[in-house]
Write an enzyme that holds these catalytic residues in place. Structure first.
Site, PDB file in Angstrom:
ATOM      1  N   CYS A  35      -2.402   2.936 -12.319  1.00  0.00           N
ATOM      2  CA  CYS A  35      -1.079   2.314 -12.305  1.00  0.00           C
ATOM      3  C   CYS A  35      -1.153   0.827 -12.624  1.00  0.00           C
ATOM      4  O   CYS A  35      -0.338   0.302 -13.390  1.00  0.00           O
ATOM      5  CB  CYS A  35      -0.418   2.521 -10.942  1.00  0.00           C
ATOM      6  SG  CYS A  35       1.258   1.860 -10.826  1.00  0.00           S
ATOM      7  N   CYS A  93       2.145   6.267  -3.201  1.00  0.00           N
ATOM      8  CA  CYS A  93       3.597   6.088  -3.242  1.00  0.00           C
ATOM      9  C   CYS A  93       4.336   7.346  -3.676  1.00  0.00           C
ATOM     10  O   CYS A  93       5.445   7.617  -3.203  1.00  0.00           O
ATOM     11  CB  CYS A  93       3.966   4.911  -4.132  1.00  0.00           C
ATOM     12  SG  CYS A  93       3.541   5.113  -5.883  1.00  0.00           S
TER      13      CYS A  93
END
Length: 351
Positions: free
Chosen positions: A93, A192
């Site tokens: 990410c 997340c």
């Protein structure tokens, strides 16, 4: 492009809030932004970040990049597990989504810099003529491990002011003194996009991964029992195997996607002193000219260990540890250090 303009990635937590505050106090023209990447990440974060931006009197916008996040992070997560690997989604990410997209936004907003609340430091080394990445001064919170894939271009435009602060308590105190609404907000610990921690369910629902049972085997290939599907197990696992009758405790040694088998064995078989890493990203130098000594971490929560690195062709390197390391796992990253300096790192492809 204005050199005093900085786009701050605001997650809605105390770290990124304090990052924006410190840069504003340092004289930067601060723009706040939240990247809406997935349901778990967006939950409450945009509202909290916007509130802090209003308190600081800075412009704020939220930007949606869910498609990129699904491609580079979520799908990569699924593909890795299907290949028998255990990935680190935060590393993917940071390079391919967060910093990539923030720099695109910075260009649109005429901002020279982007900034995050990471516990790490970025500097320019005159001797090396390169941008370097260093550990944060708060070693207990150091996040340099998950940033090792950042490029020279990304590092050259990145600010990380929290890397200079030695304790989390001090960061909370700074936020508290400024009456920021996030000063006492708890840190997020989960992946997340899997807030409940049930990654097997995520693989089934998002990735449409079918759990295919197969054989537990020992190191000689003898069948010991049946497993529920490769994604249900990780290297070093002992509990939940459902295998009895062994003269010694059994651990998961590795997963073989080609044969759909899970290899079990004694704990001592988990240790190795040789790893092969691929997709190596060098930070401290363009390409090492010869083997070198350093310390290395085989996962984020693992301690550093002395090693010798042999650079190879095609973005690979061999890492030889002075002392065998426990449960090195394909798909995880090995990050190489010289003291507080990050030399580079790569993904474990062979143990």
């Amino acid at each position: 492009m204005k050199n005093n303009r900085v786009l701050v990635g605001m997650s809605g937590g105390v770290d990124s809030s304090t990052c924006a505050l410190l840069l504003q106090r340092a004289g930067y023209e601060v723009f706040g932004s939240t990247l809406d990447l997935c349901d778990g990440a967006a939950s409450g974060s945009i509202k909290d970040a916007k509130t802090v931006a209003q308190q600081l009197g800075i412009p704020f916008s939220a930007y949606t990049y869910r498609e990129a996040f699904e491609t580079y992070v979520m799908q990569h997560f699924v593909d890795s597990y299907q290949c028998g690997r255990t990935p680190n989604p935060c590393i993917e990410c940071n390079r391919n989504v967060k910093f990539e997209k923030m720099l695109e936004l910075a260009d649109r907003l005429d901002c020279h810099y982007v900034a995050t609340g990471h516990y790490a430091r970025v500097e320019y080394d005159e001797t090396r003529k390169r941008w370097i990445l260093k550990k944060g001064k708060n070693l207990a919170k150091d996040q340099s491990y998950v940033l090792y894939r950042l490029t020279q271009e990304q590092l050259s435009r990145t600010l990380m002011p929290l890397g200079e602060i030695e304790s989390k308590d001090k960061i909370r105190a700074i936020a508290e003194d400024a009456h920021l609404s996030t000063a006492q907000k708890k840190d997020s610990q989960d992946i997340c996009f899997i807030p409940d921690g049930d990654y097997v369910n995520f693989l089934q629902v998002f990735g449409h991964v079918e759990l295919k049972g197969g054989n537990f085997v020992d190191q000689d290939g003898n069948i010991l029992g049946q497993h529920k599907g490769l994604p249900c197990y990780t290297t070093g696992q002992r509990k939940g195997l459902g295998i009895g009758g062994s003269a010694y405790p059994l651990y998961v040694l590795k997963k073989d996607a080609e044969s759909n088998t899970v290899v079990l064995g004694p704990e001592e078989a988990l240790y190795t002193n040789r790893l092969l890493i691929e997709n190596v990203n060098w930070i401290a130098f363009a390409q090492p000219e010869a083997e070198f000594s350093c310390t290395a971490k085989i996962r984020y929560s693992h301690g550093e260990a002395d090693a010798v690195v042999h650079p190879l062709d095609n973005g690979r390197a061999e890492v030889l540890f002075d002392q065998p390391q426990r449960a090195a796992t394909a798909g995880q990253s090995v990050v190489l250090y010289d003291g507080e300096l990050v030399l580079g790192g790569g993904v474990i492809c062979e143990v």
